[in-house]
Design a protein around this motif. Structure first.
Motif, PDB file in Angstrom:
ATOM      1  N   LYS A 211       0.838  -1.211   0.000  1.00 40.28           N
ATOM      2  CA  LYS A 211       0.000   0.000   0.000  1.00 40.28           C
ATOM      3  C   LYS A 211       0.866   1.251   0.000  1.00 40.28           C
ATOM      4  N   GLU A 212       1.917   1.234   0.792  1.00 41.21           N
ATOM      5  CA  GLU A 212       2.780   2.417   0.924  1.00 41.21           C
ATOM      6  C   GLU A 212       3.515   2.737  -0.377  1.00 41.21           C
ATOM      7  N   SER A 213       4.041   1.692  -1.017  1.00 39.23           N
ATOM      8  CA  SER A 213       4.831   1.925  -2.233  1.00 39.23           C
ATOM      9  C   SER A 213       3.974   1.880  -3.486  1.00 39.23           C
ATOM     10  N   HIS A 214       2.693   1.537  -3.330  1.00 37.03           N
ATOM     11  CA  HIS A 214       1.771   1.426  -4.449  1.00 37.03           C
ATOM     12  C   HIS A 214       2.261   0.390  -5.465  1.00 37.03           C
ATOM     13  N   MET A 326       6.781   1.468  -9.761  1.00 40.78           N
ATOM     14  CA  MET A 326       6.329   1.142  -8.405  1.00 40.78           C
ATOM     15  C   MET A 326       6.965  -0.154  -7.906  1.00 40.78           C
ATOM     16  N   GLU A 329      10.725   0.051  -7.017  1.00 42.65           N
ATOM     17  CA  GLU A 329      10.899   0.795  -5.753  1.00 42.65           C
ATOM     18  C   GLU A 329      10.495  -0.079  -4.549  1.00 42.65           C
ATOM     19  N   TYR A 334      11.708  -2.489   0.274  1.00 41.23           N
ATOM     20  CA  TYR A 334      11.002  -3.378   1.206  1.00 41.23           C
ATOM     21  C   TYR A 334      11.459  -4.833   1.084  1.00 41.23           C
TER      22      TYR A 334
END
Lengths: 361, 129
Positions: A211-214, A326, A329, A334
């Motif tokens: 969710k954070e990095s989409h 996305m 990244e 992560y």
């Protein structure tokens, strides 16, 4: 980002496991990876600027040259953007043909991604099987569109070529072959004890991280996020499309979901062939002025095009957001964080199916 | 990070990424909101993040924007989640102390708008340090 570590381990830009150049800078404590930075810029194209000011007839060829692995979806999303701007209708048969070619492209892209992963974890036999099987899908793309990679098959108001009865037969035969062989390869991957050792619980990407990095596409769906832009596409809605979701959040899940999606694509193509009516493959229409944002589902996830045209169909402004932006990244910040061994860095990176060409559009 | 001989100066490439249409849009919105010079803000981003993160700025900004309804007015105005999680330029503890200051000012009779303005100025200082 700036901290003292045991070793700063650079991987790439030229590496046997990478299809395209990227550099991963890992901060490690012994074998343990503390964090990673990803350095890009080796193949930057600046294609958005090249596109600006050109007529759509040129830009449609440029769009599919953004990526050599998933060129069909770039062609499709750009043309659908232009169609939405100019309110151009697509005949039903052409809409199904677009899905067939798009799904064949997804099949070959997923097989290539899984080949890369198997090659990276040194399972070369399975890797070569998958690469060989990919050729079957590539042959079908060539048979239908006339080209293997940059086929420019989709045009405003339809497609270039119709699917003959002979080609349809050949396509069904090819799908049967892919399905039969892939069941065996899937089983090899699923039950291989060494594959499990290298893949299960490696490169964890939690739901919150997604969710954070989409993160998008199979990378997100393997972490339990039900996100697939095909659910918003009218032709896929006709076909009753439903996304596949897994929740293992690791390398194993990301590879397995691609196998699942290849089977799903085969079914979608069969459905298209069943439902496809006879009739025109090209309607009329003229590209006019307007602005739109249109999202499609590439093999790697959601692909966004924001296009603005003038009354002559020239591109005034264009912005492209590719799924690899996305996913790469998410992988760098992560998945690679906390990986136990530097040997797993390349495998984890490849499991997110990074497409540097898309990222460096 | 230690300066190595084989490390390239990435500022030019990072700048090119930030001037891309989608990325530029996100950077403009954030810098305008806090009254920071855009070039100054780009410099801060270039110093703090790697290339893949800068490419992804727009997507992260979008996710934060779509999640706006779940925050209270002060957090929303101070971009608290964005600046601590999606675009980590400020520590969570520092952000919480700014939010507490704003709340305290409002409780003591300062108008909400004025208190938030002060909070934004405080955050601007933190970003620019």
């Amino acid at each position: 980002m700036k901290k003292t570590v045991d070793v700063s381990l650079p991987i790439g830009p030229v590496h046997p496991c990478f299809k395209e150049p990227a550099r991963i800078k890992c901060s490690t404590a012994g074998e343990h990876v503390l964090s990673a930075e990803i350095e890009l810029g080796y193949v930057k194209k600046g294609i958005e600027r090249i596109m600006r000011g050109r007529p759509w007839q040129e830009v449609m060829f440029l769009a599919e040259r953004i990526c050599g692995i998933c060129s069909v979806i770039h062609n499709m999303v750009f043309i659908e953007s232009v169609e939405r701007i100019s309110d151009i209708k697509v005949p039903k048969r052409a809409a199904y043909l677009r899905v067939i070619v798009n799904e064949l492209d997804r099949i070959q892209s997923h097989l290539l991604a899984n080949y890369s992963y198997c090659y990276t974890i040194e399972h070369e036999t399975l890797a070569m099987y998958l690469l060989n099987l990919r050729e079957t899908a590539m042959d079908q793309i060539e048979l239908i569109t006339g080209a293997r990679v940059t086929c420019a098959y989709i045009i405003p108001g339809g497609v270039r070529f119709d699917l003959s009865k002979e080609s349809e037969k050949s396509l069904l035969g090819a799908l049967e072959k892919i399905e039969k062989d892939l069941i065996r390869y899937n089983r090899m991957f699923e039950s291989g004890p060494l594959i499990s050792l290298r893949s299960r619980d490696v490169g964890i990407l939690s739901k919150e991280d997604v969710k954070e990095s989409h993160a998008v596409g199979p990378t997100a769906r393997a972490s339990g996020i039900n996100i697939d832009q095909r659910t918003n596409h009218p032709t896929y809605q006709d076909l009753g499309f439903k996304p596949i979701v897994r929740d293992s959040c690791d390398n194993y899940g990301r590879i397995m979901i691609r196998f699942d999606e290849v089977f799903q694509s085969i079914e979608l193509i069969r459905k298209c062939l069943e439902k496809m009516p006879d009739g025109l493959i090209r309607g009329g229409g003229e590209v006019g002025a307007g602005e739109t944002t249109w999202i499609g589902e590439a093999p790697r996830g959601e692909l966004t095009y924001r296009v603005r045209t003038d009354e002559y169909g020239r591109i005034i402004d264009i912005a492209i957001q590719t799924p690899s932006i996305m996913n790469i990244e998410a992988c760098g910040h992560y998945m690679l964080k906390g990986v136990d061994s530097a040997a797993d860095v390349t495998a984890t990176f490849i499991s997110s199916d990074p497409c540097i060409a898309c990222n460096e559009r | 990070m230690t300066e190595y001989l084989y490390e390239k100066d990435l500022r030019g490439m990072k700048y090119r990424i930030l001037t891309g249409p989608f990325q530029d849009n996100a950077v403009s919105k954030i810098s305008e909101h806090f009254g920071i010079n855009k070039q100054e803000f780009r410099k801060i981003l270039i110093e703090n993040f790697d290339m893949s993160f800068l490419e992804n700025i727009h997507a992260r900004y979008q996710v934060w924007e779509s999640d706006q309804n779940s925050y209270d007015k002060i957090s929303k105005e101070l971009y608290s989640k964005l600046l601590t999680e999606y675009l980590p330029l400020i520590e969570k503890a520092d952000m919480n102390s700014v939010i507490d200051d704003v709340k305290y000012s409002i409780e003591n009779g300062t108008s909400a708008d004025e208190a938030i303005m002060k909070g934004k100025a405080h955050i601007r200082e933190m970003i620019l340090v």
